[in-house]
Scaffold this motif. Structure first.
Motif, PDB file in Angstrom:
ATOM      1  N   ILE A 364       0.830  -1.202   0.000  1.00 41.83           N
ATOM      2  CA  ILE A 364       0.000   0.000   0.000  1.00 41.83           C
ATOM      3  C   ILE A 364       0.869   1.257   0.000  1.00 41.83           C
ATOM      4  O   ILE A 364       0.651   2.190  -0.778  1.00 41.83           O
ATOM      5  CB  ILE A 364      -0.946   0.013   1.217  1.00 41.83           C
ATOM      6  CG1 ILE A 364      -1.978  -1.123   1.084  1.00 41.83           C
ATOM      7  CG2 ILE A 364      -1.659   1.358   1.339  1.00 41.83           C
ATOM      8  CD1 ILE A 364      -2.840  -1.310   2.307  1.00 41.83           C
ATOM      9  N   THR A 375      -0.778   7.453  -4.931  1.00 41.92           N
ATOM     10  CA  THR A 375      -1.967   6.608  -4.864  1.00 41.92           C
ATOM     11  C   THR A 375      -2.613   6.503  -6.239  1.00 41.92           C
ATOM     12  O   THR A 375      -2.429   7.375  -7.095  1.00 41.92           O
ATOM     13  CB  THR A 375      -2.996   7.178  -3.874  1.00 41.92           C
ATOM     14  OG1 THR A 375      -3.391   8.481  -4.310  1.00 41.92           O
ATOM     15  CG2 THR A 375      -2.412   7.240  -2.471  1.00 41.92           C
ATOM     16  N   ILE A 394       2.138  -0.921 -10.071  1.00 41.75           N
ATOM     17  CA  ILE A 394       0.674  -0.845 -10.007  1.00 41.75           C
ATOM     18  C   ILE A 394       0.061  -2.238 -10.020  1.00 41.75           C
ATOM     19  O   ILE A 394      -0.869  -2.531  -9.263  1.00 41.75           O
ATOM     20  CB  ILE A 394       0.138   0.008 -11.176  1.00 41.75           C
ATOM     21  CG1 ILE A 394       0.550   1.479 -10.970  1.00 41.75           C
ATOM     22  CG2 ILE A 394      -1.381  -0.108 -11.280  1.00 41.75           C
ATOM     23  CD1 ILE A 394       0.164   2.402 -12.100  1.00 41.75           C
ATOM     24  N   LYS A 398      -0.221  -2.131  -6.023  1.00 38.78           N
ATOM     25  CA  LYS A 398      -1.500  -1.453  -5.844  1.00 38.78           C
ATOM     26  C   LYS A 398      -2.677  -2.386  -6.119  1.00 38.78           C
ATOM     27  O   LYS A 398      -3.691  -2.354  -5.417  1.00 38.78           O
ATOM     28  CB  LYS A 398      -1.573  -0.224  -6.748  1.00 38.78           C
ATOM     29  CG  LYS A 398      -0.516   0.836  -6.418  1.00 38.78           C
ATOM     30  CD  LYS A 398      -0.660   1.336  -4.991  1.00 38.78           C
ATOM     31  CE  LYS A 398       0.334   2.455  -4.705  1.00 38.78           C
ATOM     32  NZ  LYS A 398       0.160   3.008  -3.344  1.00 38.78           N
TER      33      LYS A 398
END
Length: 456
Positions: A364, A375, A394, A398
């Motif tokens: 995260i 983010t 990503i 993510k």
């Protein structure tokens, strides 16, 4: 599967995606007969394809690496008339529904040097259509070493002739093995979307372990390395060079790999595995789970030493993420993010909840050289493709964080149930739509939509 791609041309990639959208058709299975011979610094290929044009109309083209020089090509025993544009080979239209293509060509490689990294998911940008490092050679369809269309299951009958000093590993175990004129011919027969294989000299491995556990034969082939990474302390690598310490380090990886297979069988679904080979390669940037064998380069082995769940990620692909629609939205979320999260659930089973939560939090927060990572939205994760410099971050970080958020909303057991229902359909290209249909069937749609409201 995780193959690092560098120096990738985004413009070519975008153009390629637009150009290839037309290839999604209702294809009947093709029938490949491929004879390959390793000969000095090339692979000699003789190929026959029997394919059927569908009623919906199939484009008369193949994807085929633009750097391969065709020596002979016949369509229904007549000279093939074709044009080439990048990695697309177009040929003259015929009204016949069933056709047979014969091609003869050589794939250039080298037994004395290393290949550059190939742009696997777009048009080729380097002259070599296969990956190799001195004496090892790796071939898969994304490098288009043979004429293909993506999202298309086919019948493969393949023979590979190599010197006695070499061994062939393939996605499926060999069906026959015989000596011909001082060489060894491996035969394979399978029905799948690809035929990936790896050729290596057998005498270069310093430690070959064979372990039988629960009716599975595990083979481990490790390369001789004078030292191996064992950890990172105060941002500095720590190596061991003592042979006993190296053997101990490798034994830990062996035991974790066997335990991972047991966990996936117990928590996903039972896979019939007779032999599974773990093969270390000198081809930098190549770590891959390929059915009956796992390829491990130096980077993957280093990651295994540091985070302790790198090899088990590749093992997850025996169950998850191999057959995903090539151009569909969410391909890499389905193909990599979800398998990586399930892999972390296995990691939690032996490392504990604290280690699991730390791994999730690292994904995260994702700091690169102590610089906080930005983010992203869930929509960005679903649309992410291989190619740009942040793709792996990503997809593998993510995307995993979003799966974790979903698991927090619906629970571990419900997530595993949805994953099993999504991926366990045989001979099927899994898509984001399949995942979402399983979510709806399990009354988790409202929770899923909440992912679109947050950034991680």
């Amino acid at each position: 599967m995780k193959i690092k791609v560098v120096l990738f041309c985004i413009t070519i990639f975008i153009f390629s995606c637009i150009r290839l959208k037309a290839q999604k058709t209702e294809n009947e299975p093709w029938n490949y007969k491929i004879n390959i011979e390793l000969n000095d610094s090339s692979l000699l290929v003789n190929l026959n394809i029997k394919f059927t044009k569908t009623k919906t109309g199939q484009k008369d083209f193949f994807l085929f690496n633009r750097y391969i020089q065709i020596e002979e090509a016949l369509l229904d025993e007549e000279p093939l008339i074709f044009t080439r544009s990048n990695d697309t080979l177009r040929f003259e239209t015929f009204q016949k529904k069933e056709m047979t293509l014969f091609m003869k060509y050589r794939i250039p490689c080298s037994l004395t040097e290393s290949s550059k990294v190939i742009a696997s998911y777009s048009d080729s940008i380097y002259a070599y259509p296969v990956l190799f490092d001195t004496s090892q050679i790796f071939c898969e369809r994304f490098n288009k070493w043979y004429p293909v269309l993506y999202d298309n299951f086919s019948n493969y009958k393949v023979t590979i002739l190599v010197p006695k000093t070499h061994k062939v590993f393939a996605y499926y175990p060999e069906t026959n093995y015989k000596e011909i004129d001082g060489k060894i011919e491996y035969s394979f027969s399978c029905f799948d979307e690809d035929f990936s294989f790896f050729i290596t000299p057998i005498n270069i491995f310093y430690q070959h372990k064979v372990i039988q556990h629960n009716n599975i034969i595990f083979e481990f082939y490790f390369l001789p390395r004078p030292r191996r990474l064992v950890s990172i302390k105060e941002n500095k690598p720590v190596f061991v060079s003592d042979s006993i310490q190296i053997d101990s380090l490798l034994s830990i990886s062996v035991n974790r790999s066997i335990a991972a297979i047991e966990w996936y069988n117990a928590n996903l679904w039972k896979k019939e595995i007779k032999t599974l080979s773990f093969v270390e390669t000198g081809i930098l940037g190549l770590g891959a789970g390929l059915g009956s064998f796992i390829l491990m380069d130096r980077m993957l082995m280093n990651m295994e030493a540091i985070d302790k769940y790198a090899i088990s990620h590749e093992l997850s692909h025996i169950w998850l993420g191999i057959h995903t629609e090539y151009l569909a939205k969410g391909k890499f979320f389905m193909g990599e993010s979800i398998p990586e999260y399930i892999n972390l659930m296995y990691y939690e089973s032996w490392a504990g909840n604290d280690a699991f939560e730390k791994a999730i939090q690292d994904k995260i927060n994702l700091t690169l050289f102590d610089v906080p990572f930005y983010t992203v939205t869930f929509e960005q994760v679903l649309n992410q493709r291989k190619g740009d410099s942040q793709a792996d971050e990503i997809i593998y970080h993510k995307g995993v964080a979003f799966v974790h958020e979903f698991q927090k909303l619906i629970g571990r057991d419900k997530l595993l149930k949805i994953v099993r229902e999504t991926y366990s359909v045989p001979k099927h290209f899994v898509s984001l739509k399949d995942f979402e249909n399983s979510i709806k069937a399990n009354d988790c749609w409202k929770e899923y939509l909440k992912l679109y409201e947050i950034e991680l």
